[in-house]
Design a protein around this motif. Structure first.
Motif, mmCIF file in Angstrom:
data_model
loop_
_atom_site.group_PDB
_atom_site.id
_atom_site.type_symbol
_atom_site.label_atom_id
_atom_site.label_comp_id
_atom_site.label_asym_id
_atom_site.label_seq_id
_atom_site.Cartn_x
_atom_site.Cartn_y
_atom_site.Cartn_z
ATOM 1 N N ARG A 13 7.894 2.024 -2.665
ATOM 2 C CA ARG A 13 9.015 1.271 -2.013
ATOM 3 C C ARG A 13 8.766 -0.297 -2.173
ATOM 4 O O ARG A 13 9.956 -0.969 -2.527
ATOM 5 C CB ARG A 13 8.885 1.481 -0.237
ATOM 6 N N GLU A 14 7.683 -0.844 -1.894
ATOM 7 C CA GLU A 14 7.504 -2.202 -2.156
ATOM 8 C C GLU A 14 8.005 -2.675 -3.575
ATOM 9 O O GLU A 14 8.420 -3.599 -3.827
ATOM 10 C CB GLU A 14 5.989 -2.544 -1.635
ATOM 11 N N GLU A 17 11.720 -2.123 -4.094
ATOM 12 C CA GLU A 17 12.312 -3.200 -3.412
ATOM 13 C C GLU A 17 12.216 -4.733 -4.197
ATOM 14 O O GLU A 17 13.316 -5.559 -4.297
ATOM 15 C CB GLU A 17 11.717 -3.647 -1.960
ATOM 16 N N ASP A 43 6.333 6.561 -0.235
ATOM 17 C CA ASP A 43 7.702 6.706 0.345
ATOM 18 C C ASP A 43 8.552 7.320 -0.548
ATOM 19 O O ASP A 43 9.821 6.946 -0.874
ATOM 20 C CB ASP A 43 8.099 5.193 0.341
ATOM 21 N N GLY A 45 11.037 9.714 0.300
ATOM 22 C CA GLY A 45 12.539 10.026 0.865
ATOM 23 C C GLY A 45 13.022 8.624 0.880
ATOM 24 O O GLY A 45 14.489 8.407 0.499
ATOM 25 N N TRP A 46 12.389 7.447 1.009
ATOM 26 C CA TRP A 46 13.072 6.050 0.879
ATOM 27 C C TRP A 46 13.424 5.863 -0.320
ATOM 28 O O TRP A 46 14.666 5.259 -0.824
ATOM 29 C CB TRP A 46 12.263 4.911 1.441
ATOM 30 N N VAL A 47 12.706 6.088 -1.391
ATOM 31 C CA VAL A 47 13.189 5.899 -2.951
ATOM 32 C C VAL A 47 14.279 6.725 -3.317
ATOM 33 O O VAL A 47 15.497 6.129 -3.950
ATOM 34 C CB VAL A 47 11.779 6.236 -3.690
ATOM 35 N N ASP A 49 16.617 8.017 -1.218
ATOM 36 C CA ASP A 49 17.720 7.446 -0.619
ATOM 37 C C ASP A 49 18.448 6.279 -1.266
ATOM 38 O O ASP A 49 19.537 6.154 -1.335
ATOM 39 C CB ASP A 49 17.501 7.270 0.767
ATOM 40 N N THR A 50 17.617 5.435 -1.501
ATOM 41 C CA THR A 50 17.751 4.038 -1.962
ATOM 42 C C THR A 50 18.638 4.256 -3.537
ATOM 43 O O THR A 50 19.613 3.771 -3.932
ATOM 44 C CB THR A 50 16.805 3.108 -2.395
ATOM 45 N N ASP A 53 22.143 5.730 -3.061
ATOM 46 C CA ASP A 53 22.811 4.754 -2.812
ATOM 47 C C ASP A 53 23.664 3.999 -3.918
ATOM 48 O O ASP A 53 24.785 3.654 -4.165
ATOM 49 C CB ASP A 53 22.425 3.684 -1.727
ATOM 50 N N GLN A 97 17.910 15.429 0.166
ATOM 51 C CA GLN A 97 16.933 14.692 -0.969
ATOM 52 C C GLN A 97 16.554 15.702 -1.801
ATOM 53 O O GLN A 97 16.492 15.294 -3.054
ATOM 54 C CB GLN A 97 15.604 13.968 -0.322
ATOM 55 N N LYS A 229 -0.600 2.472 2.348
ATOM 56 C CA LYS A 229 0.297 3.430 2.649
ATOM 57 C C LYS A 229 -0.057 4.990 1.980
ATOM 58 O O LYS A 229 -0.057 5.956 2.701
ATOM 59 C CB LYS A 229 1.784 3.245 2.259
#
Length: 247
Positions: A13-14, A17, A43, A45-47, A49-50, A53, A97, A229
């Motif tokens: 994620r970091e 971003e 991360d 799931g976050w990746v 989802d990003t 988008d 996902q 993490k």
């Protein structure tokens, strides 16, 4: 059009971003993600989802071998650490996902550019382009003037003249390279989420599709947090060290 090309995000994620913010600051108009959205990092799931988008806003995205591994029960071609993380990743993704990953293509084309995760001669076999011979094989397998691929985790630029002679260029961050129409090109932007060339800064590239100019970037990010993490998730410590050491 100014196209941001990002590959091998690896659930970091970091790093993602930082690269997305960097590309936005430089007025990127379109985005291409060349696979391995997941694997190694904490991360996934976050990746996903990003990236999803961005796809809804017109971005392109590919399947990588770690993405496919999440969907498979047997992963004999992966090392033990990669297999462990892939299984952990599958357990930490929701059905939407997983469906997103399952729908990803192996390649796509934009004008005279081909985008694949590993190579152009057999995208589904995940063989590496890690030298002039493999680069020539990949360039000869397509009619595209420029091939973009990932999988190797180090930034590289190959070119081939009309006689079939291949040259290699070691990218310098923020130095624009004109891609002559008189040559064929193979671009490896390097890894966003797990660089392996001794430099922990995230990698990506910007490509001006009108001027045919390519610029590689190294983007420092909070790799200490990303590394912690990985450890907190119970993933292999060697993967956390890689984020600090860059390889």
């Amino acid at each position: 059009m100014l196209l941001a090309v990002l590959t091998d995000l690896h659930a970091n994620r970091e790093a993602l971003e930082a690269c997305l913010a960097h590309a936005q600051e430089r007025s990127a108009e379109q985005y291409a993600f060349l696979g391995d959205l997941v694997g190694y990092g904490a991360d996934p799931g976050w990746v996903i989802d990003t990236v999803s988008d961005y796809v809804q806003r017109g971005a392109y995205v590919l399947m990588g071998n770690h993405d496919l591994g999440v969907l498979q029960d047997e992963r004999k071609d992966m090392n033990p650490n990669a297999r462990y993380v892939v299984e952990w990743t599958r357990q930490n993704l929701n059905p939407q996902q997983l469906e997103f990953i399952q729908a990803l293509p192996m390649q796509f084309e934009i004008d005279q550019c081909l985008f694949v995760h590993a190579n152009a001669w057999a995208p589904e076999r995940w063989e590496y382009v890690d030298g002039n011979m493999e680069a020539a094989r990949s360039m000869r397998a397509t009619n595209a003037q420029i091939t973009f691929c990932g999988h190797v985790h180090t930034p590289s630029l190959y070119n081939m003249n009309h006689a079939g002679k291949v040259g290699t260029f070691t990218p310098v961050s923020e130095l624009s390279v004109p891609l002559s129409k008189l040559r064929r090109w193979l671009v490896q932007p390097g890894s966003v989420g797990q660089p392996r060339d001794g430099n922990p800064a995230a990698c990506y590239a910007l490509f001006d599709t009108q001027q045919l100019e390519l610029t590689f970037f190294r983007v420092p990010y909070d790799n200490e947090t990303a590394s912690q993490k990985v450890l907190a998730a119970g993933l292999p410590a060697s993967l956390a060290r890689r984020l600090i050491q860059g390889g």
